[in-house]
Design a protein around this motif. Sequence first.
Motif, mmCIF file in Angstrom:
data_model
loop_
_atom_site.group_PDB
_atom_site.id
_atom_site.type_symbol
_atom_site.label_atom_id
_atom_site.label_comp_id
_atom_site.label_asym_id
_atom_site.label_seq_id
_atom_site.Cartn_x
_atom_site.Cartn_y
_atom_site.Cartn_z
ATOM 1 N N GLU A 164 0.859 -1.179 0.000
ATOM 2 C CA GLU A 164 0.000 0.000 0.000
ATOM 3 C C GLU A 164 0.897 1.231 0.000
ATOM 4 O O GLU A 164 0.985 1.982 0.967
ATOM 5 N N PRO A 171 -4.789 0.307 11.521
ATOM 6 C CA PRO A 171 -5.352 -0.532 10.472
ATOM 7 C C PRO A 171 -5.158 -2.037 10.684
ATOM 8 O O PRO A 171 -6.069 -2.804 10.414
ATOM 9 N N TYR A 172 -3.986 -2.464 11.142
ATOM 10 C CA TYR A 172 -3.714 -3.897 11.168
ATOM 11 C C TYR A 172 -3.380 -4.432 12.552
ATOM 12 O O TYR A 172 -2.646 -5.395 12.687
ATOM 13 N N VAL A 173 -3.913 -3.804 13.602
ATOM 14 C CA VAL A 173 -3.635 -4.355 14.939
ATOM 15 C C VAL A 173 -4.516 -5.580 15.168
ATOM 16 O O VAL A 173 -5.614 -5.685 14.608
ATOM 17 N N ARG A 174 -4.002 -6.497 15.965
ATOM 18 C CA ARG A 174 -4.772 -7.695 16.316
ATOM 19 C C ARG A 174 -5.647 -7.360 17.513
ATOM 20 O O ARG A 174 -5.253 -7.568 18.665
ATOM 21 N N ASP A 191 -10.397 -8.506 23.207
ATOM 22 C CA ASP A 191 -11.742 -8.396 23.790
ATOM 23 C C ASP A 191 -11.901 -7.246 24.794
ATOM 24 O O ASP A 191 -12.991 -7.055 25.330
ATOM 25 N N GLY A 250 -4.498 -8.271 24.513
ATOM 26 C CA GLY A 250 -3.674 -9.072 23.620
ATOM 27 C C GLY A 250 -2.199 -8.735 23.630
ATOM 28 O O GLY A 250 -1.392 -9.493 23.114
ATOM 29 N N LEU A 251 -1.839 -7.578 24.171
ATOM 30 C CA LEU A 251 -0.417 -7.225 24.230
ATOM 31 C C LEU A 251 0.290 -7.901 25.395
ATOM 32 O O LEU A 251 1.513 -7.949 25.435
ATOM 33 N N LEU A 268 4.125 -5.659 28.843
ATOM 34 C CA LEU A 268 5.296 -5.188 28.119
ATOM 35 C C LEU A 268 6.221 -4.393 29.015
ATOM 36 O O LEU A 268 5.840 -3.975 30.105
ATOM 37 N N ASP A 319 9.796 -1.445 24.935
ATOM 38 C CA ASP A 319 9.309 -2.240 23.804
ATOM 39 C C ASP A 319 8.216 -1.532 23.018
ATOM 40 O O ASP A 319 7.889 -1.937 21.899
ATOM 41 N N PRO A 347 9.440 0.178 19.453
ATOM 42 C CA PRO A 347 9.602 -0.786 18.357
ATOM 43 C C PRO A 347 8.269 -1.373 17.885
ATOM 44 O O PRO A 347 8.068 -1.563 16.680
ATOM 45 N N ILE A 348 7.357 -1.634 18.815
ATOM 46 C CA ILE A 348 6.053 -2.179 18.414
ATOM 47 C C ILE A 348 5.333 -1.185 17.500
ATOM 48 O O ILE A 348 4.793 -1.553 16.455
ATOM 49 N N ASN A 363 7.168 -0.791 14.182
ATOM 50 C CA ASN A 363 6.952 -1.997 13.365
ATOM 51 C C ASN A 363 5.631 -1.901 12.600
ATOM 52 O O ASN A 363 5.555 -2.284 11.431
ATOM 53 N N PHE A 364 4.607 -1.347 13.250
ATOM 54 C CA PHE A 364 3.318 -1.220 12.559
ATOM 55 C C PHE A 364 3.435 -0.339 11.318
ATOM 56 O O PHE A 364 2.717 -0.534 10.347
ATOM 57 N N VAL A 402 10.967 -0.566 11.351
ATOM 58 C CA VAL A 402 12.001 -1.280 12.101
ATOM 59 C C VAL A 402 12.781 -2.174 11.143
ATOM 60 O O VAL A 402 12.186 -2.956 10.395
#
Lengths: 419, 419
Positions: free
Chosen positions: B3, B375-378, B381, B394-395, B398, B402, B405-406, B409-410, B414
């Motif tokens: 993209e 847009p693409y995070v997992r 709930d 879900g993280l 941490l 960190d 970098p997280i 990375n998105f 990185v």
Amino acid sequence: MLEGWLRLKVLLIIGDGMADRPLKELGWKTPLEAARKPSMNHMASVGICGIMDPIAPGIPPGSDTATLALLGYDAFEVYSGRGAFEALGSGIAVMEGDVCFRCNFASVDENHVILDRRAGRIADSDASKLAESLKKVKLSDSSVKFLFANTVQHRAVLVLRGSKLSRAVSDSDPGITGEKVLEVKPLEDNSEARHTAKILNELMEKFHKVLKEHPINKERVARGLPPANAILVRGAGILPKIRPLSEIYSVEAVCVAATSLIRGVCKAAGMQLLTIKSATGTPQTDYIAKAKAAVQALKENDLVLLHVKAPDVASHDGNVRQKVEVIEKIDRMLSYILNKVDLGETYVALTADHTTSCVTGNHEGDPVPVAITGPYVRSDDVEEFGERACAKGGLGRLRGKDLMPILMNFIGKVKKFGA
Amino acid sequence: MLEGWLRLKVLLIIGDGMADRPLKELGWKTPLEAARKPSMNHMASVGICGIMDPIAPGIPPGSDTATLALLGYDAFEVYSGRGAFEALGSGIAVMEGDVCFRCNFASVDENHVILDRRAGRIADSDASKLAESLKKVKLSDSSVKFLFANTVQHRAVLVLRGSKLSRAVSDSDPGITGEKVLEVKPLEDNSEARHTAKILNELMEKFHKVLKEHPINKERVARGLPPANAILVRGAGILPKIRPLSEIYSVEAVCVAATSLIRGVCKAAGMQLLTIKSATGTPQTDYIAKAKAAVQALKENDLVLLHVKAPDVASHDGNVRQKVEVIEKIDRMLSYILNKVDLGETYVALTADHTTSCVTGNHEGDPVPVAITGPYVRSDDVEEFGERACAKGGLGRLRGKDLMPILMNFIGKVKKFGA
């Protein structure tokens, strides 16, 4: 109390690049989440799950650093370049001090501009004949020897052997077509790096001279194929200073993998390499042949690593449908395995070496799911093997290098620290 | 597949000291849990959540070390005192080798006993005039220069410049009223530390002489105000040895913060500093003006850090009601932001730099909640942004270092480790 008659074993199954991010075309599920995968889900249900940062949160791992980590090594500490793994994986007996490179047969024009980085994905038969001729090249410094071997298609490896060599040299491969082959440069200010760069530049020039006049290439041009008239080098590497798994854990360990890089990492860790003819490292690989080999290997070994390259290939191509399909094939492979192995004495771990995004086509630093089944795991509530489901598992969030001690601990192979 | 037309960005919103412990007066909820915060909860719902130890579990972070960590640095490794950040944040071009201090204008009696550590929170106009006079003081060692600048109210910074200086010196500020100004002492047994202590003691003495005779102070006494007749120094610091974010991640990064300490840390990380007139670093700050600046900055930058000091101020004062109110104001600020930014290309992260307890009035070592949308995070709930709700996210759990970098990375910033 002790079940001394059991020989506990570990089977570690790695789907290369199998983890992903949620994808719009899958209704914001990941390929793992979207795939039909009853065996993986069964593992998640009866086992303990978690997520794992192969290297560290947010750091996109290479397949080499990730595999080192999954074997229990601290990749930040021991990683020494890709080249030696490629050479080891291709069957060369790399020695301490050797500096190794990944190579490509490429097509260049008279000005050394790259027309095709893969020389039209040259056939193995052509590459072999060209490689034979390259082996006869003489270096001006006779104290340095080189080994050159083609592997699959355009791929090859080069090993420099001699004293006063260094891996601190740049690549000659610019990574894209339309650019000139790069001069190899020393990356450190010392005589070893300068010497190594000089040797490589000399070799590249001599290789080019041999290749451009080679009958195979004249024949290729006549057939309308791009000539393989240059060798590109990249990824200088030396053997990492690591203790073999047999020494750390007193285990017999075997690797079932088709990809030479993975085979090389496992070889560096002292593992035995199995070769399965029909295992190709592609989405069309013979999944069941690999499974059979792994099941068989478990009879004589403590640790079997079963690596499947296919999901990474699909991801790099952005082929979502194929990624889902190969995950489903891996699931059927897993079904075969779970039916064949003695689950009373076998711990099975399933994970990925890294996330590869079908959107970016790249390795990403997102964590991967992991599930472990076996006689005495503390099973949790997770019932699905997926990136998000496993995040709720009993393992929590691990680092890649912690997985091997966890697995070896289950089979009683980790020495007590302290008294 | 790629993209390429998107320029992905990150907005990191930090509520200073926003996390807290459960409070009796809030029915054992934390201020975050008790506040009405629909936008924060929306972020938690659509995003991925977790908890984070800014430094390490149980370690109460300073705002400086916490911000270093949230920018991705290992604070244990790089932290080199608060002084340089304060000086940088106040606009001084701190150079390598400079030793910097936070200073207070204070009121002392004839025996150097402190009567008011803040000289009645002296007005900027008075402090400026006093500072002008102090700049004329001459040191006996002409090889050392000093820079002195007042900032807000009683606050000021001092920079020593010269060779053979050290940050290993004690504070002259005892931290409480009723005690004598302390003699600065070397904290290491070397000539640099002794030399620096000697210079500071000489400066403090000379400053005192200038201040006690100064017309501004005579006027203040006449008006019934405490004289600002002493300078207290503390927090010796030098520039940390850190690579700028632009170099590590190839990003353009901007900081929207009113607090000079935070501005200084961001400056040290190579970030551009925006100045918003109506942003004051107090609970009465102009939240929407900061939001507007951040939204605007996102158009031209890859990373925007938006820092709000207010919750920390309320916490240090033990003002539970105010803390809840400022959290609700931050939520309205967030609502503005989420409505204005392009969520198709923006990752938004919300967190706190540390827990500040309304009971103890101190920074505490409890973890902080974090939520990331994009847009693409997992997504997980979790449906509420709070210390306890986010712990199920879900993280997982941490470390502060960190987070960057997280986030990077998105947005594909990185570099891969390995090949």
